[in-house]
Structure formats: C-alpha cells, structure tokens
Design a protein around this motif. Structure first.
Motif, PDB file in Angstrom:
ATOM      1  N   MET A 193       0.917  -1.141  -0.026  1.00 37.86           N
ATOM      2  CA  MET A 193       0.105  -0.024   0.070  1.00 37.86           C
ATOM      3  C   MET A 193       0.815   1.085   0.073  1.00 37.86           C
TER       4      MET A 193
ATOM      5  N   GLU B  10      -2.334   4.030   3.596  1.00 37.40           N
ATOM      6  CA  GLU B  10      -3.283   3.436   4.214  1.00 37.40           C
ATOM      7  C   GLU B  10      -3.473   3.983   5.677  1.00 37.40           C
TER       8      GLU B  10
ATOM      9  N   LYS C  59      -6.456   4.000   8.695  1.00 42.43           N
ATOM     10  CA  LYS C  59      -7.382   3.224   9.631  1.00 42.43           C
ATOM     11  C   LYS C  59      -8.134   4.016  10.367  1.00 42.43           C
TER      12      LYS C  59
ATOM     13  N   TRP D 177      -8.915   5.014   4.169  1.00 40.47           N
ATOM     14  CA  TRP D 177      -8.337   5.095   2.866  1.00 40.47           C
ATOM     15  C   TRP D 177      -7.258   4.248   2.611  1.00 40.47           C
ATOM     16  N   ALA D 178      -7.288   3.511   1.385  1.00 40.51           N
ATOM     17  CA  ALA D 178      -6.263   2.642   0.841  1.00 40.51           C
ATOM     18  C   ALA D 178      -5.759   3.071  -0.788  1.00 40.51           C
ATOM     19  N   VAL D 179      -4.589   3.484  -0.663  1.00 41.20           N
ATOM     20  CA  VAL D 179      -4.188   3.746  -2.100  1.00 41.20           C
ATOM     21  C   VAL D 179      -3.266   2.590  -2.323  1.00 41.20           C
ATOM     22  N   GLU D 180      -3.322   1.973  -3.343  1.00 43.06           N
ATOM     23  CA  GLU D 180      -2.328   0.821  -3.899  1.00 43.06           C
ATOM     24  C   GLU D 180      -1.254   1.527  -5.091  1.00 43.06           C
ATOM     25  N   GLU D 181      -0.156   0.965  -4.846  1.00 47.02           N
ATOM     26  CA  GLU D 181       0.874   1.129  -5.980  1.00 47.02           C
ATOM     27  C   GLU D 181       0.249   0.965  -7.283  1.00 47.02           C
TER      28      GLU D 181
ATOM     29  N   GLU E  78      -1.660   3.225  -8.552  1.00 48.49           N
ATOM     30  CA  GLU E  78      -3.114   3.927  -8.741  1.00 48.49           C
ATOM     31  C   GLU E  78      -2.928   5.283  -8.761  1.00 48.49           C
TER      32      GLU E  78
ATOM     33  N   ARG F  42      -0.284   4.237   7.514  1.00 52.68           N
ATOM     34  CA  ARG F  42       1.077   4.044   7.037  1.00 52.68           C
ATOM     35  C   ARG F  42       1.266   4.707   5.639  1.00 52.68           C
TER      36      ARG F  42
ATOM     37  N   GLY G 129       4.174   2.076   3.031  1.00 53.52           N
ATOM     38  CA  GLY G 129       4.696   0.774   4.024  1.00 53.52           C
ATOM     39  C   GLY G 129       5.326   1.068   5.358  1.00 53.52           C
TER      40      GLY G 129
ATOM     41  N   THR H  57       2.974   7.282  -7.509  1.00 49.13           N
ATOM     42  CA  THR H  57       1.749   7.333  -7.214  1.00 49.13           C
ATOM     43  C   THR H  57       1.068   8.796  -7.223  1.00 49.13           C
TER      44      THR H  57
END
Length: 256
Positions: free
Chosen positions: A1, A4, A6, A23-27, A29, A60, A63, A194
């Motif tokens: 991620m 991230e 939480k 909210w989560a943002v992935e590599e 995106e 986070r 990472g 990103t």
C-alpha cells in the motif's frame, strides 16, 4: 500500500476536523481527492506528510507506520506541489537551481550538486518542455510556468508518492490546460509515482485518475472508480446541490 489510513480522527480545540477516515491507495493507482473548501483536504494532506498527528487511528505511508519510522526520511520520497510552496523559494534563483533543490528537499541549493544531479535536472526540464527557462530567474516565470517547474522539482527526488495540491489555483484557462497536459503526461509514464491530485474543480479530473475519494465536512463521502463517481447524480448528492450544467459538461470533456 502507498497510503493506508485506518479509523483516523483529528481534533483541534475539541472540534473534529477529520472523522473516521479509512482510505487505501495501492501502488500504480492515481487518485483524485475531491472536496469543497473547508472539507478537510489540506488537513488530510498534512497528516499524510507527517506534519500533524492523528488524534486516534493508524497511518502507514509507503509501507511505513507512523510512530515507528523517521518522518524526515519518509518525506524525502514524498513530493508535494502547491501554490503556497512558491513563497518558500528564492525567486532570483535560476530555474535549473530551483529544480536541483528538489533533490535535497531544500528551498535553495546550499552545496554544489554532483554532475549526475545536474544532468538529471536538465534532462527533466527538457522532457517537460522547460529547457527554454534555463538561466532565467524563477521569479520571471508566469504562474503556470512556475507550477510546471515545481512538478519537475518534485521529480528530482524520484518520489514514490506525488501530491498535487490544487496546482491550478490562480491560473488562466490556457495555463491551466498546459499544466493539466503535464500532469497527464506524467501519470501515463510507466515509472510514474503514485499521484494524488487535490481539487474542488471537477473539470480538472483527468482520465489518468482512475480512482476518486470524495471528502465532505471531514468525512469520507465515497471512494471508488472515477467513472462511477463523477456522474451528475453522484456529484449532486456529494455537493448537496444541483450540479451546474457547465461544470459537469467540462468534466465530461475529460472523460468521453
């Protein structure tokens, strides 16, 4: 991620500014952070950069968990471009030196750069159409040109995350389109960081931004695919008002 969050809350003087942010943002995106003035966008950005700390919740970024990793080191691989940043730079510096300073996350060059860094700065300036500004004072550039320089400056540090905080503020229609073309060019590159594009103008949402987070009054209204959220009905619900036809028309020009 890449990001991230939480159950993140942030209070100031017993007033909740951010509430239950997940909210989560992935590599790979690219996201739009959409919200009106006062919705909490800037507060959220400051938190992601570690300038303020959540009252409760867990963060986070790239990472690294906040509280267990030096934030100064983390900021070196996070690029942040905003109009306000222009005020921190020395306007009489040559434009190429402004770009070079991005490698060291400083407002100006305090040491002689390595030839490798000089070559990279000049290469980036050429790639993004800024070669004509070499040996020109930064202060002599137009507002749009300055913003393009700031984007290239941020790329000097090879960031993993690049936040564009309302970069079109104060630009005329032509400068805005040129800057948006630069953002689109960047987002399409295979090795692009990103991107998080922050705005309250729906017509600035480019096709490269496939995901959208809608922030309203400090809370996440919705997250999801941009094509599903940037619709007349969804936006009217989000803004709690009928969407101006012209604004929606302009937004659809970017998403045929």
């Amino acid at each position: 991620m890449v990001i991230e969050l939480k159950n993140v809350h942030w209070k100031r003087q017993n007033k909740s500014i951010l509430k239950n942010i997940n909210w989560a943002v992935e590599e790979g995106e690219h996201w739009v952070l959409l919200g009106l003035n006062g919705s909490g966008k800037t507060t959220l950005l400051k938190m992601i950069n570690g300038y303020i700390w959540p009252t409760t919740g867990e963060i986070r970024v790239l990472g690294k968990q906040f509280g267990k990793y030096p934030l100064g080191e983390l900021r070196k691989i996070i690029g942040w471009v905003s109009t306000a940043m222009q005020e921190k730079l020395h306007g009489e510096e040559y434009t190429e030196n402004i770009v070079l300073s991005g490698k060291f996350a400083s407002p100006k060059l305090y040491h002689d750069p390595e030839q490798e860094d000089i070559d990279r700065a000049l290469s980036l300036m050429e790639e993004y159409g800024l070669s004509g500004f070499i040996h020109r004072p930064y202060a002599s550039l137009s507002q749009g040109e300055k913003q393009k320089v700031l984007i290239v400056r941020a790329l000097m540090a090879s960031p993993k995350l690049l936040i564009l905080d309302e970069p079109c503020t104060g630009l005329d229609v032509f400068a805005r389109e040129q800057l948006l073309e630069t953002v689109e060019q960047l987002g399409k590159q295979k090795d692009a960081p990103t991107l998080i594009y922050v705005t309250h103008h729906i017509e600035e949402i480019l096709p490269v931004f496939s995901k959208t987070l809608m922030l309203r009054q400090g809370e996440v209204f919705k997250t999801g695919r941009t094509e599903e959220l940037v619709t007349e009905s969804q936006l009217s619900d989000f803004f709690e008002a009928p969407l101006p036809k012209r604004a929606f028309y302009l937004s659809q020009c970017n998403h045929p």
